[in-house]
Design a protein around this motif. Sequence first.
Motif, PDB file in Angstrom:
ATOM      1  N   THR A 170       0.859  -1.178   0.000  1.00 30.16           N
ATOM      2  CA  THR A 170       0.000   0.000   0.000  1.00 30.16           C
ATOM      3  C   THR A 170       0.895   1.227   0.000  1.00 30.16           C
ATOM      4  N   GLU A 171       0.373   2.353  -0.477  1.00 35.73           N
ATOM      5  CA  GLU A 171       1.221   3.528  -0.674  1.00 35.73           C
ATOM      6  C   GLU A 171       0.664   4.773  -0.001  1.00 35.73           C
ATOM      7  N   GLY A 172       1.578   5.670   0.354  1.00 32.69           N
ATOM      8  CA  GLY A 172       1.242   6.985   0.887  1.00 32.69           C
ATOM      9  C   GLY A 172       2.158   8.016   0.256  1.00 32.69           C
ATOM     10  N   THR A 173       1.734   9.255   0.242  1.00 33.21           N
ATOM     11  CA  THR A 173       2.489  10.312  -0.432  1.00 33.21           C
ATOM     12  C   THR A 173       2.934  11.387   0.556  1.00 33.21           C
ATOM     13  N   ILE A 174       4.150  11.860   0.356  1.00 33.78           N
ATOM     14  CA  ILE A 174       4.673  12.995   1.138  1.00 33.78           C
ATOM     15  C   ILE A 174       4.901  14.162   0.184  1.00 33.78           C
ATOM     16  N   LYS A 175       4.273  15.298   0.485  1.00 32.14           N
ATOM     17  CA  LYS A 175       4.476  16.519  -0.288  1.00 32.14           C
ATOM     18  C   LYS A 175       5.261  17.508   0.565  1.00 32.14           C
ATOM     19  N   VAL A 176       6.238  18.166  -0.056  1.00 32.60           N
ATOM     20  CA  VAL A 176       7.139  19.053   0.684  1.00 32.60           C
ATOM     21  C   VAL A 176       7.076  20.455   0.104  1.00 32.60           C
ATOM     22  N   THR A 177       6.926  21.431   0.999  1.00 34.79           N
ATOM     23  CA  THR A 177       6.939  22.842   0.614  1.00 34.79           C
ATOM     24  C   THR A 177       8.196  23.489   1.184  1.00 34.79           C
ATOM     25  N   GLU A 178       8.865  24.300   0.355  1.00 33.07           N
ATOM     26  CA  GLU A 178      10.072  24.992   0.825  1.00 33.07           C
ATOM     27  C   GLU A 178       9.704  25.980   1.923  1.00 33.07           C
ATOM     28  N   LYS A 179      10.430  25.894   3.018  1.00 29.87           N
ATOM     29  CA  LYS A 179      10.193  26.813   4.121  1.00 29.87           C
ATOM     30  C   LYS A 179      10.660  28.205   3.746  1.00 29.87           C
ATOM     31  N   ALA A 180       9.793  29.206   3.993  1.00 25.68           N
ATOM     32  CA  ALA A 180      10.131  30.594   3.622  1.00 25.68           C
ATOM     33  C   ALA A 180      11.354  31.067   4.406  1.00 25.68           C
ATOM     34  N   ALA A 181      12.270  31.748   3.706  1.00 25.34           N
ATOM     35  CA  ALA A 181      13.485  32.252   4.356  1.00 25.34           C
ATOM     36  C   ALA A 181      13.141  33.404   5.285  1.00 25.34           C
ATOM     37  N   ARG A 182      13.829  33.473   6.402  1.00 28.05           N
ATOM     38  CA  ARG A 182      13.604  34.553   7.365  1.00 28.05           C
ATOM     39  C   ARG A 182      14.476  35.745   6.962  1.00 28.05           C
ATOM     40  N   THR A 183      13.839  36.793   6.426  1.00 35.77           N
ATOM     41  CA  THR A 183      14.584  37.962   5.916  1.00 35.77           C
ATOM     42  C   THR A 183      14.389  39.196   6.779  1.00 35.77           C
TER      43      THR A 183
END
Length: 274
Positions: A248-261
């Motif tokens: 059985t399968e599951g999915t991981i989606k990754v979002t780039e963490k916003a840089a602290r400016t």
Amino acid sequence: MELGLLAVLLVGALCWGPGVRAECGRCQPSSCPAVQCRVPELLAKDECGCCGRCLGIQGEVCGGQGLRHGRCAPGYVCLTSADGQRREEAEAEEEGTGSCVCKHDYPVCASDSSTYPTICALHLASWLSVHRLQGKIHKTHDGECKYAPVIIFSPKSVQNVTGSQVYLACEVKAVPTPIVTWRKVTESPKGVKLLEELPGDRVNIAIQVRGGPSKHESTGWVLINPLTKEDEGVYQCHASNILGEVQTEGTIKVTEKAARTKGKKKDGLQKEEN
């Protein structure tokens, strides 16, 4: 063990000995109450050999003075509880009262591919099946039935930002107990599906497998910390035993963490002011 056997013998004497038979008058079948047992095989004569009475099965009350609670069906014994936690409850019951317990307390596999807790439970199921015109059920072997892995719980798809911690989990059941592994599903430049065995050489991935939560079940986890953009994709939970395999399968989606400016801008302004 000796005490338990003594209890069985004592209650057996109470259930079958002539000293506890009720006073029986002349048998008048017309005055007997109607009796409806779960199956005809459980119907027998009462202690006076006159009226019909259902024989007890697993957990049902039996014995008592004059056998007023009746006898157990063949394959069962009328046993009083020797459990200290039920001592007060047992004292409140009349002498000689017990409950029906199957003599053979181990699971069996049957011809309908079902596992029954005892051979007595299988016999009852077979009687019920015959009277439903579904045929007789017989024992194939002692112990639980063997079967290929079945997914009980599939991994859920998750989404998070880089640097965080995520995990996927799956539960599988089989007899014999299955072996669980994790793979990441990738694709070659030519579009061929590839399976990467985990954890491999990935230092941010850990795999854990344990038995349970129920008998013959295995639960597996894939833990990723810290999460990177490269970890995005499809993850496969694979289980196998000598009878087969399943996945059985599951999915991981990754979002780039916003840089602290914000802090950097303040530093820049302070330098300009100086």
